[in-house]
Design a protein around this motif. Structure first.
Motif, PDB file in Angstrom:
ATOM      1  N   ASN A   6      39.998   5.732  -8.227  1.00 35.37           N
ATOM      2  CA  ASN A   6      39.304   6.737  -8.728  1.00 35.37           C
ATOM      3  C   ASN A   6      40.633   8.147  -8.910  1.00 35.37           C
ATOM      4  O   ASN A   6      40.773   8.668  -9.840  1.00 35.37           O
TER       5      ASN A   6
ATOM      6  N   LEU B  90      26.666   0.441  -8.099  1.00 34.38           N
ATOM      7  CA  LEU B  90      26.809  -0.960  -8.404  1.00 34.38           C
ATOM      8  C   LEU B  90      25.684  -1.823  -7.840  1.00 34.38           C
ATOM      9  O   LEU B  90      25.268  -2.647  -8.106  1.00 34.38           O
TER      10      LEU B  90
ATOM     11  N   TYR C 237      37.024   2.343  -4.304  1.00 32.70           N
ATOM     12  CA  TYR C 237      36.630   3.269  -5.469  1.00 32.70           C
ATOM     13  C   TYR C 237      37.295   4.673  -5.441  1.00 32.70           C
ATOM     14  O   TYR C 237      37.888   5.303  -6.407  1.00 32.70           O
TER      15      TYR C 237
ATOM     16  N   THR D 183      30.046  -3.678 -13.728  1.00 39.84           N
ATOM     17  CA  THR D 183      30.940  -2.554 -13.952  1.00 39.84           C
ATOM     18  C   THR D 183      30.909  -2.307 -15.398  1.00 39.84           C
ATOM     19  O   THR D 183      32.205  -1.618 -15.755  1.00 39.84           O
TER      20      THR D 183
ATOM     21  N   ARG E 120      33.635   0.447  -9.888  1.00 39.18           N
ATOM     22  CA  ARG E 120      32.253   1.303 -10.079  1.00 39.18           C
ATOM     23  C   ARG E 120      31.853   1.950  -8.826  1.00 39.18           C
ATOM     24  O   ARG E 120      32.019   1.043  -7.657  1.00 39.18           O
ATOM     25  N   ASP E 121      31.272   2.717  -8.626  1.00 36.79           N
ATOM     26  CA  ASP E 121      30.815   3.656  -7.520  1.00 36.79           C
ATOM     27  C   ASP E 121      29.774   2.471  -6.779  1.00 36.79           C
ATOM     28  O   ASP E 121      29.068   2.046  -7.398  1.00 36.79           O
TER      29      ASP E 121
ATOM     30  N   VAL F  98      37.641   2.789 -14.634  1.00 40.31           N
ATOM     31  CA  VAL F  98      36.327   3.410 -13.841  1.00 40.31           C
ATOM     32  C   VAL F  98      35.292   3.513 -14.670  1.00 40.31           C
ATOM     33  O   VAL F  98      35.258   4.244 -15.872  1.00 40.31           O
ATOM     34  N   SER F  99      34.226   2.791 -14.199  1.00 38.13           N
ATOM     35  CA  SER F  99      33.222   2.610 -15.259  1.00 38.13           C
ATOM     36  C   SER F  99      32.445   4.002 -15.585  1.00 38.13           C
ATOM     37  O   SER F  99      31.960   4.423 -16.538  1.00 38.13           O
ATOM     38  N   GLU F 100      32.494   4.698 -14.513  1.00 41.54           N
ATOM     39  CA  GLU F 100      31.769   6.184 -14.634  1.00 41.54           C
ATOM     40  C   GLU F 100      32.474   6.812 -15.809  1.00 41.54           C
ATOM     41  O   GLU F 100      31.873   7.879 -16.283  1.00 41.54           O
TER      42      GLU F 100
END
Length: 501
Positions: A338, A167, A334, A83, A162-163, A246-248
């Protein structure tokens, strides 16, 4: 004519007609001294000019004002897998290193993972609140009652998600050789099409293949999905964790984190660490993009031919959806967090967020230009000249690192080095600072065909275990079954020689 006048004046001077000779000698001496003083002044001024200010000392390092808040120094970061969490951990390492804070470090390299965390896995732990630990952030399976024995009551808890489809792609790349469910599948697409064909919940390390986020948060990743169960897990997480990144949306996450912790901008500016080379080129160079966060501490047995074959990670959009459904509990988390993340951004203000993200990215570019060679792009480990900052290679993919620009002043070089130092080496360095006595493990009889890896001051030393004797710590093994030995509260991993080929 001029020559005659000059000669006449010299005769008058010698004869004393324009004054005593000693007066002119004194005047001449004064002129010489004044000229010499001026010359020395120029030289001196040149030699004592102040050194150029380090980029880390510039006003831009602080970033936009934060008001009257006080920086948080009691922090617990749940380092989830795949992540970008290694990049986040580097920020915590840097901040604590610069401010001489005390880390709750693992005995080895993970805090007992994948077993639920136990306070006695922290090096130097002597009982609940006996020592003030400021920062905890190495891999663990979260166990709140045990964490609270180590960390102060005012600790700020946060993590990152992460999504699950993305992931799973990263997890498959790194853990294909160690997770039986992944090892059996020809490619990630095959696994996505029929996960139950490959997955056995009772096999070691298969937690990497299903609901890995849920598992890291300390919950039952093999439980059948139900909305009630998912909501109960979400509530448990919200009760403890004040912020879920959130990683994105990493840069936006860093801005929220900066304001939550009341830290300067440079504290959350980073370069992507433990990035994997996403697609190897035909000539062994770098091709494609880089995906952040590799798992630290995952090794392969030497001589495994599979380690030379890059995993097949290609997926259709339909297969991505199948992976989200397979990881239904993670997918629920997530979506829930999110949504909360963007509610936090709304409260922060979208205009202000855009402004601060732009400043963060500009600052990252400035630091990369000053600190890094090769235009700031990560490079393959074997191309890094300084062996002490080569990232540990794990899984079936190449993990990339950085090289520093030559000729940096000491202050700048120290700060740049902190930003690119790989996770394992940084952990060893902090360990050595907190526990300065070098650790030399002792190996029990009958294990002469093993090699000992001892970390001293950030450097791995190989020792022939036939020279040392000691006692095996009962029941203490690392995630891959490697034996752990204790000496001076330091846990040492012992592998067979073939694992280091």
């Amino acid at each position: 004519m001029v020559f005659r006048r000059t000669a006449r004046m010299l005769r008058r001077l010698i004869c004393g007609r324009l004054g005593p000779v000693w007066l002119w000698k004194a005047l001449l001496l004064f002129i010489v001294i004044a000229f010499a003083g001026q010359l020395m002044g120029i030289i001196f001024n040149r030699s004592v000019q102040p050194a150029p200010q380090s980029i880390f000392s510039s006003p831009d390092a602080q970033g936009p004002p934060l008001g009257s808040c006080q920086p948080h120094t009691h922090i617990m970061f749940l380092k989830t897998h795949k992540t970008a969490s290694s990049t986040v951990l580097n920020m915590l390492y840097r901040f604590g290193d610069e401010h001489n804070l005390c880390f709750a470090l693992p005995l080895a390299y993970q805090l007992g993972y994948p077993l639920p965390f136990n306070a006695h896995r922290v090096k130097g732990y002597r009982g609940p609140r006996a020592i003030e630990f400021h920062i905890m952030g190495n891999h663990m399976r979260f166990n709140k009652p045990e964490v609270e024995k180590v960390m102060p009551s005012d600790t700020f808890y946060f993590s990152i998600i992460r999504d699950p489809a993305a992931l799973a792609e990263s997890s498959f790349a790194y853990y294909k050789a160690v997770a039986p469910a992944f090892r059996k599948a020809k490619g990630l697409g095959d696994f996505a099409d029929d996960p139950k064909k490959y997955y056995d919940p009772h096999l070691r390390n298969n937690h990497y293949a299903k609901n890995l986020l849920w598992f890291d948060f300390g919950l039952d990743h093999n439980a059948n999905f139900s909305l009630a169960l998912a909501r109960a897990g979400e509530d448990l997480i919200r009760q403890t964790f004040k912020l879920i990144l959130v990683s994105e949306y990493f840069d936006q996450s860093m801005i929220l984190l900066r304001h939550a912790l009341c830290w300067p901008l440079d504290a959350v500016v980073s370069f992507s660490l433990n990035a994997r080379q996403q697609r190897p080129s035909g000539n062994g160079g770098i091709s494609g993009s880089w995906v952040g966060k590799a798992a630290a501490g995952v090794g392969l047995k030497g001589g495994n031919k599979q380690s030379k074959v890059p995993p097949n990670l290609s997926l259709t959009e339909n297969q991505r959806e199948k992976l989200r459904q397979w990881n239904a509990l993670d997918w629920y988390l997530y979506r829930a967090f999110n949504k909360t993340f963007w509610e936090d951004v709304d409260r922060f203000g979208h205009t202000q967020m855009e402004r601060e993200v732009a400043l963060l990215r500009m600052r990252r570019e400035d630091l990369a230009r000053v600190c890094l060679r090769d235009g700031g792009k990560p490079i393959e480990a074997q191309r890094i000249r300084d062996k002490n900052i080569r990232p540990f290679q794990s899984g079936l993919v190449k993990i990339l690192g950085y090289e520093l620009q030559p000729g940096l002043d000491n202050i700048t070089r120290t700060s740049c080095m902190r930003m690119i130092r790989p996770e394992i080496q940084y952990k060893d360095l902090l360990d050595f600072k907190q526990f300065p006595e070098p650790s030399v493990a002792q190996v029990p009889p009958g294990q002469q065909n093993q090699v000992l890896m001892v970390a001293v001051g950030g450097t791995f030393l190989r020792q022939d275990s036939s020279r040392k004797r000691g006692t095996l710590e009962d029941g203490m093994k690392d995630w891959d079954g490697s034996h752990l030995f204790r000496r001076n509260q330091t846990m040492i991993r012992v592998h067979e020689k073939r694992k280091f080929r």
